[in-house]
Write a protein that holds these residues in place. Sequence first.
Motif, mmCIF file in Angstrom:
data_model
loop_
_atom_site.group_PDB
_atom_site.id
_atom_site.type_symbol
_atom_site.label_atom_id
_atom_site.label_comp_id
_atom_site.label_asym_id
_atom_site.label_seq_id
_atom_site.Cartn_x
_atom_site.Cartn_y
_atom_site.Cartn_z
ATOM 1 N N SER A 12 42.761 48.281 46.301
ATOM 2 C CA SER A 12 41.775 47.206 46.261
ATOM 3 C C SER A 12 40.716 47.472 45.193
ATOM 4 N N SER A 15 42.254 46.982 41.761
ATOM 5 C CA SER A 15 42.445 45.560 41.456
ATOM 6 C C SER A 15 41.129 44.899 41.082
ATOM 7 N N GLN A 16 40.013 45.380 41.639
ATOM 8 C CA GLN A 16 38.721 44.799 41.312
ATOM 9 C C GLN A 16 38.227 45.220 39.940
ATOM 10 N N ARG A 19 40.483 42.289 37.724
ATOM 11 C CA ARG A 19 40.038 40.895 37.741
ATOM 12 C C ARG A 19 39.041 40.681 38.859
ATOM 13 N N CYS A 20 38.162 39.724 38.639
ATOM 14 C CA CYS A 20 37.188 39.374 39.662
ATOM 15 C C CYS A 20 37.812 38.351 40.598
ATOM 16 N N PRO A 21 37.826 38.611 41.895
ATOM 17 C CA PRO A 21 38.419 37.638 42.814
ATOM 18 C C PRO A 21 37.663 36.315 42.767
ATOM 19 N N TYR A 189 33.404 41.684 47.485
ATOM 20 C CA TYR A 189 33.570 42.299 46.166
ATOM 21 C C TYR A 189 32.692 43.536 46.075
#
Length: 264
Positions: A12, A15-16, A19-21, A189
Amino acid sequence: MDKDVVSSAGRSLISQLIRCPPGTFDAEELAQHRYTQRADCYGLLLIAAGYVALLGVLCADGEKPHSSSAGLTVAFLQIVSTAIAVCNLHIELNVIPRATKEHANSFFVSYGPFGRWIYMTHQTIALMAVHAVVSLMAPFVNENVASGTYVTAPIIGAMGTFVTVQYFNLVYSHPDHICECRVWADRGYNFRFVDAARHAPPLFLALMDMCVLKHRGSLLLLMPSAPSMFCFLMGYVLLALLVIQLNYAITGRWPYGMMKDFER
């Protein structure tokens, strides 16, 4: 703790960094995001073009850097360093979430005439990425430009070092920054982690560029004198303060929480 949970948490976080969720924003916030995206694009193009033009002027008729081919180790480290700088620029431009009115200060500061370029971190990360790419390519393209990277390396390195040191000493634990981190944590985030991750590389890149990647003899020959670097950096500081003051006059907001003490 269950290994699957740890592994999932690690994935997680990674992945952050990529890209920004997507989040939920109102119409005004989306308009601000479009504005800062345009400002980011135009500003990056201006920095890249201006930097390359400056390099050509700095050493148009001056000394040339050491011309023998760099060893494979140095060439490999130059590629790695450039990749890190470009990835950090990606984080800065595309991964760090754009402002929300839940943290009004960041929202209105970056809605000013300079967009997110009001922040020294934004300027420095972009400049270091451009410098790294040019340093990688210039020896194969133009000797004057390659010479110029030796002139600018100590100045850009000083800026990168300052960005890392001041962030972890003055910003990371500041109440305003912690408040902003909580806003994004509530949205799922980990802003605190990603923000720290983008502020760490400038110091590493500065040391790598000055101590490993640049030919020592050429660097000592081409780098500016200490008084020249001091004058340039003081000029940059004065210009930055002028821009911050102008942005404050328009937006009524300071870019850094510590500056709120100026109002007292």
